[in-house]
Design a protein around this motif. Structure first.
Motif, PDB file in Angstrom:
ATOM      1  N   GLY A  98       0.788  -1.226   0.000  1.00 60.56           N
ATOM      2  CA  GLY A  98       0.000   0.000   0.000  1.00 60.56           C
ATOM      3  C   GLY A  98       0.824   1.282   0.000  1.00 60.56           C
ATOM      4  O   GLY A  98       0.288   2.363   0.234  1.00 60.56           O
ATOM      5  N   ARG A  99       2.123   1.171  -0.287  1.00 62.46           N
ATOM      6  CA  ARG A  99       3.007   2.331  -0.204  1.00 62.46           C
ATOM      7  C   ARG A  99       3.866   2.470  -1.465  1.00 62.46           C
ATOM      8  O   ARG A  99       3.907   1.577  -2.298  1.00 62.46           O
ATOM      9  N   THR A 100       4.573   3.589  -1.533  1.00 61.04           N
ATOM     10  CA  THR A 100       5.498   3.846  -2.644  1.00 61.04           C
ATOM     11  C   THR A 100       6.924   3.736  -2.119  1.00 61.04           C
ATOM     12  O   THR A 100       7.237   4.248  -1.050  1.00 61.04           O
ATOM     13  N   HIS A 101       7.754   3.028  -2.868  1.00 58.87           N
ATOM     14  CA  HIS A 101       9.163   2.883  -2.499  1.00 58.87           C
ATOM     15  C   HIS A 101      10.036   3.240  -3.702  1.00 58.87           C
ATOM     16  O   HIS A 101       9.523   3.446  -4.805  1.00 58.87           O
ATOM     17  N   SER A 102      11.328   3.311  -3.477  1.00 60.20           N
ATOM     18  CA  SER A 102      12.273   3.598  -4.553  1.00 60.20           C
ATOM     19  C   SER A 102      13.070   2.359  -4.898  1.00 60.20           C
ATOM     20  O   SER A 102      13.395   1.559  -4.012  1.00 60.20           O
ATOM     21  N   VAL A 103      13.392   2.223  -6.168  1.00 59.56           N
ATOM     22  CA  VAL A 103      14.358   1.227  -6.617  1.00 59.56           C
ATOM     23  C   VAL A 103      15.508   2.018  -7.225  1.00 59.56           C
ATOM     24  O   VAL A 103      15.305   2.794  -8.161  1.00 59.56           O
ATOM     25  N   ILE A 104      16.681   1.865  -6.646  1.00 53.58           N
ATOM     26  CA  ILE A 104      17.855   2.630  -7.083  1.00 53.58           C
ATOM     27  C   ILE A 104      18.903   1.674  -7.619  1.00 53.58           C
ATOM     28  O   ILE A 104      19.253   0.692  -6.959  1.00 53.58           O
ATOM     29  N   THR A 105      19.375   1.945  -8.825  1.00 52.30           N
ATOM     30  CA  THR A 105      20.473   1.185  -9.411  1.00 52.30           C
ATOM     31  C   THR A 105      21.634   2.131  -9.673  1.00 52.30           C
ATOM     32  O   THR A 105      21.450   3.215 -10.226  1.00 52.30           O
ATOM     33  N   ALA A 106      22.800   1.711  -9.244  1.00 48.69           N
ATOM     34  CA  ALA A 106      24.026   2.438  -9.566  1.00 48.69           C
ATOM     35  C   ALA A 106      24.776   1.635 -10.618  1.00 48.69           C
ATOM     36  O   ALA A 106      24.869   0.408 -10.523  1.00 48.69           O
ATOM     37  N   LEU A 107      25.289   2.324 -11.628  1.00 46.41           N
ATOM     38  CA  LEU A 107      26.108   1.717 -12.669  1.00 46.41           C
ATOM     39  C   LEU A 107      27.526   2.252 -12.546  1.00 46.41           C
ATOM     40  O   LEU A 107      27.727   3.430 -12.253  1.00 46.41           O
ATOM     41  N   CYS A 108      28.489   1.386 -12.784  1.00 51.10           N
ATOM     42  CA  CYS A 108      29.889   1.811 -12.849  1.00 51.10           C
ATOM     43  C   CYS A 108      30.522   1.119 -14.046  1.00 51.10           C
ATOM     44  O   CYS A 108      30.522  -0.110 -14.129  1.00 51.10           O
ATOM     45  N   LEU A 109      31.025   1.911 -14.986  1.00 48.82           N
ATOM     46  CA  LEU A 109      31.757   1.356 -16.113  1.00 48.82           C
ATOM     47  C   LEU A 109      33.213   1.747 -15.946  1.00 48.82           C
ATOM     48  O   LEU A 109      33.535   2.929 -15.851  1.00 48.82           O
ATOM     49  N   ARG A 110      34.063   0.748 -15.874  1.00 45.67           N
ATOM     50  CA  ARG A 110      35.505   0.967 -15.669  1.00 45.67           C
ATOM     51  C   ARG A 110      36.247   0.530 -16.929  1.00 45.67           C
ATOM     52  O   ARG A 110      36.066  -0.584 -17.413  1.00 45.67           O
ATOM     53  N   ARG A 111      37.085   1.430 -17.426  1.00 49.43           N
ATOM     54  CA  ARG A 111      37.894   1.113 -18.611  1.00 49.43           C
ATOM     55  C   ARG A 111      39.143   1.978 -18.605  1.00 49.43           C
ATOM     56  O   ARG A 111      39.055   3.175 -18.329  1.00 49.43           O
ATOM     57  N   ASP A 112      40.276   1.372 -18.900  1.00 51.23           N
ATOM     58  CA  ASP A 112      41.557   2.084 -18.932  1.00 51.23           C
ATOM     59  C   ASP A 112      41.819   2.839 -17.622  1.00 51.23           C
ATOM     60  O   ASP A 112      42.332   3.955 -17.634  1.00 51.23           O
ATOM     61  N   GLY A 113      41.420   2.225 -16.506  1.00 55.96           N
ATOM     62  CA  GLY A 113      41.658   2.815 -15.204  1.00 55.96           C
ATOM     63  C   GLY A 113      40.727   3.962 -14.847  1.00 55.96           C
ATOM     64  O   GLY A 113      40.822   4.555 -13.786  1.00 55.96           O
ATOM     65  N   ARG A 114      39.803   4.286 -15.740  1.00 52.11           N
ATOM     66  CA  ARG A 114      38.863   5.384 -15.527  1.00 52.11           C
ATOM     67  C   ARG A 114      37.483   4.823 -15.208  1.00 52.11           C
ATOM     68  O   ARG A 114      37.070   3.843 -15.815  1.00 52.11           O
ATOM     69  N   GLU A 115      36.789   5.445 -14.283  1.00 54.02           N
ATOM     70  CA  GLU A 115      35.448   5.002 -13.915  1.00 54.02           C
ATOM     71  C   GLU A 115      34.415   6.076 -14.224  1.00 54.02           C
ATOM     72  O   GLU A 115      34.654   7.259 -13.970  1.00 54.02           O
TER      73      GLU A 115
END
Length: 195
Positions: A98-115
């Motif tokens: 009966g309530r509202t909630h959040s769904v949170i996704t974090a993405l991290c793409l790492r390449r050549d030492g950079r995120e």
């Protein structure tokens, strides 16, 4: 060029990433997923995605392209992980009922030492659930490996009265943001580059 490494054991993430036509291999990252004392939901999911990417990068070096993600269900500021047992799952469903909630996704793409990072939040509203309905749902195999104890793409989708934001985020991988992140790093998809 080596294929992208998806740092996740989630079959839902595999399926969603495959829809983009990306060449990838799967290598799950074994990390401690505990929430630190006082840690808020957004910093938590961002830290989890970073730590997953870094754990896999540690085995492959900086030149590997690694995509990591972490999804959490959040209500009243509390992160609801995967249910530990029947009563834990029942408590989660009772809180979401009966309530509202959040769904949170974090993405991290790492390449050549950079995120590169991004976070996506979707608001999900549930109908009111009786104890009997919750028990019937928990008698299925569906809720046990899902954050928040439900699967929007399965029978648990019947609980959802509305979604504000990305549906694929609730499943486990926000497709629009994933596509843009891959394109930014020159990783080919069936759609090519946006714009």
């Amino acid at each position: 060029m080596s294929p992208l490494i998806l740092a996740s054991a989630s079959p839902r993430r595999h399926e969603l990433l495959a829809r983009l036509g990306v060449r990838f291999v799967v290598e799950a990252a074994a990390i401690d997923e505990g929430v630190h004392a006082g840690e808020k939901s957004l910093p938590y999911v961002a830290r989890m995605a970073r730590e997953k990417a870094r754990a896999v990068a540690h085995r492959h070096g900086d030149h590997a392209a690694i995509l990591a993600a972490d999804t959490s269900v959040v209500i009243d500021g509390d992160v609801l992980g995967k249910p530990a047992d029947h009563f834990h799952a029942l408590g989660m469903l009772a809180r979401l009922s009966g309530r509202t909630h959040s769904v949170i996704t974090a993405l991290c793409l790492r390449r050549d030492g950079r995120e590169t990072h991004c976070e996506v939040e979707t608001r999900v509203s549930f109908v009111t659930l009786s104890r009997e309905v919750c028990e019937r749902y928990l008698a299925t195999d569906e809720p046990w490996d899902k954050a928040g104890g439900y699967a929007v793409q399965g029978l648990g989708g019947a609980f959802v009265s509305s979604i504000e934001g990305s549906y694929s985020n609730v499943v486990g991988l926000p497709l629009a943001e994933t596509w843009l992140l891959l394109a930014e790093h020159g990783i080919d998809t069936l759609l090519g580059a946006p714009g």
